[in-house]
Design a protein around this motif. Sequence first.
Motif, PDB file in Angstrom:
ATOM      1  N   ARG A  65       7.299  -5.720  -0.020  1.00  0.00           N
ATOM      2  CA  ARG A  65       7.902  -4.785   0.945  1.00  0.00           C
ATOM      3  C   ARG A  65       8.833  -3.803   0.244  1.00  0.00           C
ATOM      4  N   HIS A  68       6.757  -1.262  -1.626  1.00  0.00           N
ATOM      5  CA  HIS A  68       6.148  -0.340  -0.667  1.00  0.00           C
ATOM      6  C   HIS A  68       7.159   0.694  -0.199  1.00  0.00           C
ATOM      7  N   THR A  69       8.357   0.244   0.098  1.00  0.00           N
ATOM      8  CA  THR A  69       9.415   1.141   0.554  1.00  0.00           C
ATOM      9  C   THR A  69       9.769   2.166  -0.523  1.00  0.00           C
ATOM     10  N   GLN A  70       9.769   1.731  -1.767  1.00  0.00           N
ATOM     11  CA  GLN A  70      10.184   2.618  -2.856  1.00  0.00           C
ATOM     12  C   GLN A  70       9.145   3.671  -3.190  1.00  0.00           C
ATOM     13  N   SER A  74       7.294   9.092   3.280  1.00  0.00           N
ATOM     14  CA  SER A  74       7.466   8.982   4.723  1.00  0.00           C
ATOM     15  C   SER A  74       8.085  10.278   5.221  1.00  0.00           C
TER      16      SER A  74
END
Length: 103
Positions: A65, A68-70, A74
Amino acid sequence: EGERLCRALGDKSILLQRHHGVFVCAPSVAHAWDDLYYLDRAARVQNLAAQTGRPLLHISDEVCRLGHTQIRWSKSAQPCNREHPVLHFRARQRELCGTGGEG
């Protein structure tokens, strides 16, 4: 066929189809290519790791997670992050076409 693929894809952006290849949904060709580039890199690393014959270490869900965020662009990301796939795509195009300059 399109409806079946959309159901299979669900809320994901990449669908691996047995005997048919990969299906990618992205806001542009550059973004789709960028997703495929990193999918290919990850698959190559996994294949090389499997060839060692040693047990593979699994990454925790938490680390997945975080990664993925890094790396995922978005709507709230900085503009430079949203542009990365386009810049990456253009750079590879120049490399393939043998041009070093802009264009």
